[in-house]
Design a protein around this motif. Structure first.
Motif, short mmCIF file in Angstrom:
data_model
loop_
_atom_site.label_atom_id
_atom_site.label_comp_id
_atom_site.label_asym_id
_atom_site.label_seq_id
_atom_site.Cartn_x
_atom_site.Cartn_y
_atom_site.Cartn_z
N ARG A 26 38.18 30.99 50.26
CA ARG A 26 38.55 32.40 50.21
C ARG A 26 37.67 33.18 51.18
O ARG A 26 36.46 33.03 51.20
CB ARG A 26 38.34 32.94 48.78
N ARG A 31 43.15 33.64 50.54
CA ARG A 31 42.98 32.23 50.82
C ARG A 31 43.18 31.99 52.32
O ARG A 31 44.15 32.46 52.90
CB ARG A 31 44.00 31.40 50.05
N GLU A 34 43.24 25.48 51.93
CA GLU A 34 43.35 24.83 50.62
C GLU A 34 43.79 23.40 50.84
O GLU A 34 44.42 23.07 51.85
CB GLU A 34 44.34 25.57 49.72
N ARG A 211 37.59 24.70 37.51
CA ARG A 211 37.64 25.46 38.76
C ARG A 211 36.29 26.15 38.95
O ARG A 211 35.93 27.05 38.18
CB ARG A 211 38.79 26.48 38.74
N VAL A 238 36.10 26.12 44.78
CA VAL A 238 36.49 27.30 45.56
C VAL A 238 35.24 27.83 46.24
O VAL A 238 34.23 28.08 45.59
CB VAL A 238 37.09 28.40 44.66
N GLU A 255 41.58 33.46 40.97
CA GLU A 255 41.48 32.01 41.03
C GLU A 255 41.22 31.37 39.67
O GLU A 255 41.04 30.16 39.58
CB GLU A 255 40.38 31.59 42.02
#
Length: 509
Positions: A26, A31, A34, A211, A238, A255
């Motif tokens: 990010r 974003r 990915e 996450r 992330v 997210e």
């Protein structure tokens, strides 16, 4: 091949969870990259094969001089699959500092991005820089570098035999260098996997599919190890390349982040956002903190605001040492926790003898999570470890009857005033209790009469308008011995810090 290595984690996750997100980048509120675990494995294989094509072999080093991005994560694992060692370089370092790390670690390949390109432009042809190939992440590579994406496209994505042994070196992580030059700390695959297992099963209790958000720089062990830990758990990592409190809160919400880590300064900035209560952070289950003391009030506010478990950790690059269990956080608010699952700890005096519970001494560590020694510094390594293999740190701590650890200060921060030893952390703790004080750092400064005198640098709270030096001094003198009272008090709007959040006390003396 003996035992599991970091490379096996990617292969396992790609086999078991091919469609699960592995990495997300990010930046600027959106974003920008990915990948699923199947895609991540293919890119990691291309990194490994590409590095091998460039002549990188087991035992070699690969430098990474970038802000947080998924390419750094790819290079971490791609290098380790070959038995090479990634060397993340502080992206805030400039020419002389970068040159030192490159000269010291000796990589033939370095990966850079646009943030550090100008610095590398200045030094890339310096005789002390051993790098033969620079790879550039981004469009329009500078003349000294090749395109990272073109490098990947030209390499095979065939599975790479995971060649290292679990006991082989896996990475070089450089200390923050708050005093003297940074030292390269060697970590083996066993170090990293044991740290990851401790984090999953004892510290953060991560579930598959967790996450995790990484905001702190990936050149720091406090971000690198959580990445390996989340990889171990089969989670999604992330990363973001800057800290804006409102943007981070939005990222946490969008997210559906389950776990993360912030230094106390970042935590205070998050709490200061006007509408912090309006963000939906219901997915957040584990909020990590460390690198500097938080204090009871900050911990309480974080738990109440974010309604999550707070996990405080303590240690240094050489040894991630303790965790404070969430269920004891407020009860033991001034503690930094108990020794981690796979770590042995003792408190010793200057002669290496154990000190009784409650007394102050140096923290000493032993176990599979302690680093493997300093790179090309045998004398420093010998100094750091005693004859029985214990790493003896400069951290001064005490332990209570339940084994909880309390950080007192650094041995090299000790202030000797009029023959009396003053631990800065003790004075800082007292000053921090004042309701109008937001942050404080205590240092020793030369004094003709006393040898050293105690100086406090205070950051007042946002609503503090009448706080003055006399009030701060009186507050301290009422609570601890007079010789510990600061004889000099300076007010600043903020404290100088290095990129990992540690106060640069050398700039305050």
């Amino acid at each position: 091949m003996g035992g599991q290595t970091v490379g096996h984690l990617v292969r396992r996750n790609a086999w078991k969870h091919p469609d699960r997100e592995a990495t997300v980048h990010r930046s600027g509120g959106q974003r920008v990259a990915e990948s699923t675990y199947a895609e991540f494995e293919r890119r990691v294989n291309r990194v490994a094969n590409g590095l091998a094509d460039l002549g990188v072999e087991a035992g070699d080093t690969v430098a990474l001089y970038m802000k947080n991005n998924v390419e750094t994560l790819e290079c971490f694992v791609g290098a380790m699959i070959l038995g090479a060692r990634p060397v993340p370089v502080n992206h805030r370092f400039k020419g002389q500092e970068v040159r030192y790390v490159l000269d010291d670690s000796g990589p033939e390949v370095a990966v850079v991005d646009g943030f550090g390109a100008d610095t590398v432009e200045e030094i890339h042809d310096d005789p002390l820089v051993p790098v033969e190939t620079f790879l550039y992440v981004g469009e329009d590579p500078p003349a000294f570098a090749d395109s990272y994406e073109a490098f990947l496209e030209s390499a095979s994505d065939d599975a790479v035999d995971v060649v290292p042994d679990r006991s082989d070196q896996a990475a070089l992580m450089y200390t923050s260098g708050t005093t003297g030059r940074p030292k390269g700390c060697r970590f083996t695959h066993d170090n990293l996997l044991t740290l990851a297992a401790d984090g999953v099963y004892e510290g953060d209790h991560l579930e598959p599919g967790n996450r995790h958000l990484i905001v702190t720089p990936l050149f720091h062990v406090g971000a690198f190890v959580p990445f390996i830990t989340n990889l171990y758990a089969g989670g999604t990592t992330v990363v973001t390349d800057g800290f804006d409190p409102e943007r981070v809160l939005t990222l946490l919400e969008e997210e559906s982040i389950n776990s993360t880590y912030f230094v106390p300064t970042q935590s205070r900035m998050l709490l200061s956002v006007d509408d912090v209560d309006e963000y939906d952070l219901s997915a957040l289950e584990s909020y990590g903190t460390g690198a500097a003391p938080s204090g009871a009030e900050l911990k309480r506010e974080l738990i109440e605001t974010f309604e999550t478990d707070l996990v405080e950790s303590f240690g240094q690059t050489e040894a991630l040492a303790t965790r404070l269990p969430p269920e004891r956080t407020l009860e033991k608010a001034e503690s930094v926790g108990r020794p981690a699952l796979s770590l042995r700890m003792k408190v010793v005096d200057e002669n290496g003898n154990r000190v009784p519970r409650g007394e102050i001494g140096r923290a000493a560590y032993k176990g599979p999570t302690v680093f493997d020694g300093y790179h090309d510094m045998p004398e420093k390594t010998d100094e750091a470890f005693d004859e029985d293999g214990w790493f003896v740190s400069d951290d001064l701590i005490r332990r209570d009857e339940e084994g909880f650890v309390y950080f007192v200060g650094r041995a090299d921060d000790m202030i000797v005033s009029g023959g009396e030893n003053v631990h800065p952390a003790e004075v800082e703790e007292v000053i921090h209790e004042h309701p109008d004080v937001d942050e404080v750092a205590v240092v020793g400064v030369p004094d003709e009469t006393w040898g050293e005198r105690v100086k406090a640098v205070v950051v007042p709270g946002a609503d503090a308008t009448d706080l003055d030096a006399e009030e701060v001094a009186s507050h301290v003198e009422e609570r601890i011995a007079g010789y510990k009272t600061p004889r000099e008090i300076e007010f600043r709007s903020e404290l100088p810090r290095n990129p990992t959040g540690k106060v640069l006390k050398s700039e305050l003396a």
